[in-house]
Design a protein around this motif. Sequence first.
Motif, mmCIF file in Angstrom:
data_model
loop_
_atom_site.group_PDB
_atom_site.id
_atom_site.type_symbol
_atom_site.label_atom_id
_atom_site.label_comp_id
_atom_site.label_asym_id
_atom_site.label_seq_id
_atom_site.Cartn_x
_atom_site.Cartn_y
_atom_site.Cartn_z
ATOM 1 N N MET A 239 0.817 -1.195 0.000
ATOM 2 C CA MET A 239 0.000 0.000 0.000
ATOM 3 C C MET A 239 0.862 1.262 0.000
ATOM 4 O O MET A 239 0.541 2.231 -0.660
ATOM 5 N N SER A 240 1.949 1.221 0.734
ATOM 6 C CA SER A 240 2.852 2.366 0.801
ATOM 7 C C SER A 240 3.449 2.685 -0.570
ATOM 8 O O SER A 240 3.617 3.856 -0.915
ATOM 9 N N LEU A 241 3.750 1.660 -1.340
ATOM 10 C CA LEU A 241 4.311 1.857 -2.677
ATOM 11 C C LEU A 241 3.311 2.570 -3.584
ATOM 12 O O LEU A 241 3.685 3.498 -4.320
ATOM 13 N N ILE A 242 2.055 2.186 -3.509
ATOM 14 C CA ILE A 242 1.028 2.819 -4.327
ATOM 15 C C ILE A 242 0.869 4.289 -3.941
ATOM 16 O O ILE A 242 0.745 5.157 -4.805
ATOM 17 N N ILE A 243 0.912 4.578 -2.664
ATOM 18 C CA ILE A 243 0.804 5.961 -2.196
ATOM 19 C C ILE A 243 1.982 6.779 -2.689
ATOM 20 O O ILE A 243 1.821 7.915 -3.139
ATOM 21 N N ARG A 244 3.190 6.216 -2.648
ATOM 22 C CA ARG A 244 4.379 6.937 -3.127
ATOM 23 C C ARG A 244 4.284 7.231 -4.624
ATOM 24 O O ARG A 244 4.672 8.305 -5.081
ATOM 25 N N VAL A 245 3.776 6.275 -5.396
ATOM 26 C CA VAL A 245 3.620 6.494 -6.843
ATOM 27 C C VAL A 245 2.605 7.596 -7.096
ATOM 28 O O VAL A 245 2.819 8.467 -7.953
ATOM 29 N N ILE A 246 1.511 7.608 -6.342
ATOM 30 C CA ILE A 246 0.500 8.654 -6.504
ATOM 31 C C ILE A 246 1.065 10.019 -6.116
ATOM 32 O O ILE A 246 0.823 11.020 -6.796
ATOM 33 N N VAL A 247 1.836 10.068 -5.041
ATOM 34 C CA VAL A 247 2.474 11.327 -4.633
ATOM 35 C C VAL A 247 3.422 11.808 -5.723
ATOM 36 O O VAL A 247 3.419 12.994 -6.087
ATOM 37 N N ASN A 248 4.235 10.911 -6.275
ATOM 38 C CA ASN A 248 5.143 11.289 -7.366
ATOM 39 C C ASN A 248 4.365 11.756 -8.589
ATOM 40 O O ASN A 248 4.766 12.717 -9.258
ATOM 41 N N ALA A 249 3.246 11.077 -8.902
ATOM 42 C CA ALA A 249 2.436 11.474 -10.048
ATOM 43 C C ALA A 249 1.865 12.881 -9.852
ATOM 44 O O ALA A 249 1.888 13.696 -10.781
ATOM 45 N N LEU A 250 1.384 13.175 -8.650
ATOM 46 C CA LEU A 250 0.878 14.521 -8.364
ATOM 47 C C LEU A 250 1.990 15.563 -8.430
ATOM 48 O O LEU A 250 1.777 16.684 -8.907
ATOM 49 N N LEU B 66 0.837 12.540 4.912
ATOM 50 C CA LEU B 66 0.577 11.112 4.793
ATOM 51 C C LEU B 66 1.158 10.360 5.975
ATOM 52 O O LEU B 66 2.205 10.751 6.504
ATOM 53 N N PRO B 67 0.525 9.272 6.355
ATOM 54 C CA PRO B 67 1.108 8.463 7.450
ATOM 55 C C PRO B 67 2.414 7.837 6.984
ATOM 56 O O PRO B 67 2.564 7.463 5.821
ATOM 57 N N ASP B 68 3.382 7.742 7.898
ATOM 58 C CA ASP B 68 4.700 7.222 7.535
ATOM 59 C C ASP B 68 4.853 5.737 7.809
ATOM 60 O O ASP B 68 5.899 5.163 7.566
ATOM 61 N N GLY B 69 3.860 5.096 8.325
ATOM 62 C CA GLY B 69 3.926 3.660 8.566
ATOM 63 C C GLY B 69 4.503 3.283 9.917
ATOM 64 O O GLY B 69 4.527 2.124 10.288
ATOM 65 N N ASP B 70 4.991 4.260 10.683
ATOM 66 C CA ASP B 70 5.561 3.974 12.000
ATOM 67 C C ASP B 70 4.502 3.935 13.092
ATOM 68 O O ASP B 70 4.763 3.517 14.197
ATOM 69 N N ASP B 71 3.295 4.415 12.766
ATOM 70 C CA ASP B 71 2.232 4.463 13.776
ATOM 71 C C ASP B 71 1.635 3.104 14.047
ATOM 72 O O ASP B 71 1.549 2.250 13.265
#
Length: 125
Positions: free
Chosen positions: A1-12, A120-125
């Motif tokens: 899921m984190s990878l998809i979010i990073r790709v969307i952030v890069n796309a934006l 965005l959440p960083d995954g550490d929570d």
Amino acid sequence: MSLIIRVIVNALAVWAAVTLISGIDVNTDSLAGTILVYVAVGAIFGVVNAVIKPIVKAVGCLFYALTLGLIGLVVNALLFMLTEWIAGLFDLPFTISGFWPAFWGALVVTVVSWLLSMFLPDGDD
């Protein structure tokens, strides 16, 4: 899921660069095609930054120290140009017309990615 979010952030972030910087273009006929190009270029840029940037930083460590990190701006521009070249290999209609649009575009992509990542959440929570 984190990878998809990073790709969307890069796309934006790439969309912001195309919108703000003249000399960076995406030429498609449909909205779906445009979105697909942004997502693909965002994924390519993410892979380039994840694979090549650490190698360049390790090899050019002395230059980073001598220029107080300012060489990083040039490296980001060159990586953005590399992203355009790789996108061309996949026949994606993403073009950069030279170094200076790549320089300013990479700066916009970096700032927008950083700003979006703050929310965005960083995954550490």
